[in-house]
Design an enzyme around this catalytic site. Sequence first.
Site, PDB file in Angstrom:
ATOM      1  N   LYS A   1     -26.563  11.063  79.018  1.00 31.19           N
ATOM      2  CA  LYS A   1     -26.949   9.929  79.862  1.00 31.19           C
ATOM      3  C   LYS A   1     -27.137   8.702  78.970  1.00 31.19           C
ATOM      4  O   LYS A   1     -28.189   8.533  78.346  1.00 31.19           O
ATOM      5  CB  LYS A   1     -28.247  10.203  80.617  1.00 31.19           C
TER       6      LYS A   1
ATOM      7  N   GLU B   1     -36.108  11.535  68.873  1.00 31.12           N
ATOM      8  CA  GLU B   1     -35.907  10.475  67.876  1.00 31.12           C
ATOM      9  C   GLU B   1     -36.521   9.205  68.456  1.00 31.12           C
ATOM     10  O   GLU B   1     -35.960   8.617  69.378  1.00 31.12           O
ATOM     11  CB  GLU B   1     -34.403  10.249  67.624  1.00 31.12           C
TER      12      GLU B   1
ATOM     13  N   CYS C   1     -34.120   1.474  64.955  1.00 33.21           N
ATOM     14  CA  CYS C   1     -35.374   2.216  64.827  1.00 33.21           C
ATOM     15  C   CYS C   1     -35.855   2.310  63.381  1.00 33.21           C
ATOM     16  O   CYS C   1     -37.052   2.341  63.127  1.00 33.21           O
ATOM     17  CB  CYS C   1     -35.180   3.608  65.389  1.00 33.21           C
TER      18      CYS C   1
ATOM     19  N   GLU D   1     -43.800  -1.904  66.917  1.00 32.15           N
ATOM     20  CA  GLU D   1     -42.358  -2.120  66.827  1.00 32.15           C
ATOM     21  C   GLU D   1     -41.995  -3.350  67.669  1.00 32.15           C
ATOM     22  O   GLU D   1     -42.352  -3.414  68.841  1.00 32.15           O
ATOM     23  CB  GLU D   1     -41.686  -0.870  67.397  1.00 32.15           C
TER      24      GLU D   1
HETATM   25  P1  NAD Z   1     -36.592   3.613  76.299  1.00 30.61           P
HETATM   26  O1  NAD Z   1     -37.601   4.601  75.914  1.00 30.61           O
HETATM   27  O2  NAD Z   1     -36.961   2.536  77.251  1.00 30.61           O
HETATM   28  O3  NAD Z   1     -35.323   4.343  76.970  1.00 30.61           O
HETATM   29  C1  NAD Z   1     -34.647   5.374  76.310  1.00 30.61           C
HETATM   30  C2  NAD Z   1     -33.821   6.146  77.310  1.00 30.61           C
HETATM   31  O4  NAD Z   1     -34.668   6.894  78.178  1.00 30.61           O
HETATM   32  C3  NAD Z   1     -32.940   5.308  78.220  1.00 30.61           C
HETATM   33  O5  NAD Z   1     -31.688   5.945  78.324  1.00 30.61           O
HETATM   34  C4  NAD Z   1     -33.666   5.333  79.544  1.00 30.61           C
HETATM   35  O6  NAD Z   1     -32.798   5.160  80.640  1.00 30.61           O
HETATM   36  C5  NAD Z   1     -34.256   6.709  79.534  1.00 30.61           C
HETATM   37  N1  NAD Z   1     -35.432   6.884  80.362  1.00 30.61           N
HETATM   38  C6  NAD Z   1     -36.293   5.944  80.810  1.00 30.61           C
HETATM   39  N2  NAD Z   1     -37.301   6.521  81.517  1.00 30.61           N
HETATM   40  C7  NAD Z   1     -37.062   7.851  81.497  1.00 30.61           C
HETATM   41  C8  NAD Z   1     -37.739   8.964  82.033  1.00 30.61           C
HETATM   42  N3  NAD Z   1     -38.864   8.811  82.729  1.00 30.61           N
HETATM   43  N4  NAD Z   1     -37.238  10.201  81.809  1.00 30.61           N
HETATM   44  C9  NAD Z   1     -36.109  10.364  81.087  1.00 30.61           C
HETATM   45  N5  NAD Z   1     -35.413   9.322  80.556  1.00 30.61           N
HETATM   46  C10 NAD Z   1     -35.886   8.090  80.767  1.00 30.61           C
HETATM   47  O7  NAD Z   1     -36.067   3.050  74.944  1.00 30.61           O
HETATM   48  P2  NAD Z   1     -35.140   1.837  74.695  1.00 30.61           P
HETATM   49  O8  NAD Z   1     -35.891   0.579  74.919  1.00 30.61           O
HETATM   50  O9  NAD Z   1     -33.877   2.030  75.447  1.00 30.61           O
HETATM   51  O10 NAD Z   1     -34.824   2.031  73.143  1.00 30.61           O
HETATM   52  C11 NAD Z   1     -35.652   1.518  72.174  1.00 30.61           C
HETATM   53  C12 NAD Z   1     -36.470   2.593  71.534  1.00 30.61           C
HETATM   54  O11 NAD Z   1     -35.641   3.642  71.044  1.00 30.61           O
HETATM   55  C13 NAD Z   1     -37.211   2.060  70.331  1.00 30.61           C
HETATM   56  O12 NAD Z   1     -38.514   2.579  70.274  1.00 30.61           O
HETATM   57  C14 NAD Z   1     -36.395   2.569  69.178  1.00 30.61           C
HETATM   58  O13 NAD Z   1     -37.076   2.646  67.964  1.00 30.61           O
HETATM   59  C15 NAD Z   1     -35.936   3.879  69.671  1.00 30.61           C
HETATM   60  N6  NAD Z   1     -34.753   4.317  68.926  1.00 30.61           N
HETATM   61  C16 NAD Z   1     -34.885   5.356  68.075  1.00 30.61           C
HETATM   62  C17 NAD Z   1     -33.805   5.780  67.332  1.00 30.61           C
HETATM   63  C18 NAD Z   1     -33.932   6.959  66.390  1.00 30.61           C
HETATM   64  O14 NAD Z   1     -32.910   7.530  66.019  1.00 30.61           O
HETATM   65  N7  NAD Z   1     -35.113   7.340  65.964  1.00 30.61           N
HETATM   66  C19 NAD Z   1     -32.572   5.134  67.476  1.00 30.61           C
HETATM   67  C20 NAD Z   1     -32.484   4.068  68.343  1.00 30.61           C
HETATM   68  C21 NAD Z   1     -33.589   3.681  69.081  1.00 30.61           C
END
Ligand code: NAD
Length: 510
Positions: free
Chosen positions: A204, A278, A313, A414
């Site tokens: 997804k 992650e 991240c 962050e």
């Molecule tokens: P987010 O947590 O808002 O969303 C992440 C994903 O989860 C999206 O695909 C979203 O549609 C989905 N989602 C949202 N609500 C959900 C739920 N209730 N149940 C299941 N899935 C759900 O994050 P974001 O704003 O899209 O991304 C930024 C974050 O991701 C930052 O904290 C960043 O550090 C982290 N990140 C981590 C890595 C890593 O490898 N450690 C890499 C990239 C981003």
Amino acid sequence: MQSRSDWSIIPPLTTEIAHTDARHAATELVRGLAARGHVIGDGRVADGSAGVYEHHDPATGAVHAEVALGGAAEIDAAVRAARDALPVWRATPVEQRVAILHRLADLLVERRADAAAVNALDNGTPVSGIDSGAYTAAWTRYYAGWVDKLEGQVVPVYGGDALDYVLPEPYGVIGAIVPWNGPMMGMGQKVVPALAAGNTVVTKPPEIAPFGALMFAELALEAGLPPGACNVVPGGAVAGQALVRHPGVNKVSFTGGLETARAVIAAAADNVVPLTLELGGKSANIIFPDADLDVAVSVAAMLGAVLLSGQGCALPTRCYVHDDVYDDVVARIVAQVEGVPVGDPLDPTVLMGPVVTDAACTRILGVIERATAGGAGELLTGGERLGGPLADGYYIAPTVFGDVDHDSELAQREVFGPVLSVLRFRDEDEVVAKANDNPFGLAAYVHTRDVARAHRVARRLDVGTVTVNAFPGMSPSAPFGGFKQSGFGREGGRAGIEEFVRPKNVVIGL
Ligand code: NAD
């Protein structure tokens, strides 16, 4: 990825948005991917039960594609397709699985220009910045090499005569939630090792950047992956919840923020689904006075405030500089940041593009405003949304705050935008304590010519990855992942494929 020597010789330049053939061609690519829709089994599903998302080009703010949002119905269809494909993929001879993954890597390289253009329109990453096709191909080749090397074990037996062995078995169907800041790269990091281990996958990608994942799935089918082994259903929280809660999903690998991770953990509790998480980071970058300051400044400026417009991240957004070199280093960071060409991500001379959405722009500017109003640090450069020819896109000037208060929101949380915090320190113990005084533990960076200190500090830092005196980029052969609230589990290396196998013990009495 720019080499570090390239970073320091880029001339200052702010480009205009080029309404060129390149933009037209890239727009056609993402429109085509959106129109064909979800990749489910051997078919395409152009409609979504959760509505439609108007996808905006981050460079121009224009709506350039309509994304059908997957909901429970599409997730269910995709999980069924993945379950149907499971026996087919597991029965595919090892050498064929290796060949399919290598063919996929070839296609990713052949289509790397398109992949870079799709990435630019997905989320604003400059085509000069990250070669997502080549990056994903490297991960695909690396894990193709593991397909015929996942071995079991024979273990000694207590209290009797028996043959006792352990088989590395795939989980079954993996639910993969990939991030928007590198949707195709996320496929390389999650989906490829899952497939290499014999699983099938439902991915997804988020609605705000779905195209790289869809393109990957199309190439996987072209490479000969059995239909249903790699399904992609773009969507938001509704689809994410449906995936995590689906009884046909055997494991979930999630990348995202901490709050969402808590919702994922709660949802996974229902079916007791194992997770790889992650999550975020606020990575410290420690510059000792004996460091090669050219390298240290480049890493601080380009990774701390420019690469991916700060939306990564593991980027070093908390820069601790020793008092003896503080003024010099800060002046050089600011000069380098101010010389960065910001503009159209499709322009190959541009190093920094827009942030992903208008909402992200507003959120990041809010953090900057609060930091300025609250005296969290001194705003040294940037801090505003860019106007003029870039006014319609989601551009924020690369921003540096100096003398930041260690306890402030700016230093602790962050930002996920092009905002670097610089802080002073005087001695090693103090800076290690400050670096570790953060809820996250994803990565840290150290700059010093003292080898003993490099090893000592690396050992003391409470993070998953420590990088000393450079940033060569993420390698598929190295385990990447978090300590503390940055999550658990790993992507990359042996650890990355072991996330997708579970041991089965077989005991045969003799
Ligand atoms: P987010 O947590 O808002 O969303 C992440 C994903 O989860 C999206 O695909 C979203 O549609 C989905 N989602 C949202 N609500 C959900 C739920 N209730 N149940 C299941 N899935 C759900 O994050 P974001 O704003 O899209 O991304 C930024 C974050 O991701 C930052 O904290 C960043 O550090 C982290 N990140 C981590 C890595 C890593 O490898 N450690 C890499 C990239 C981003």
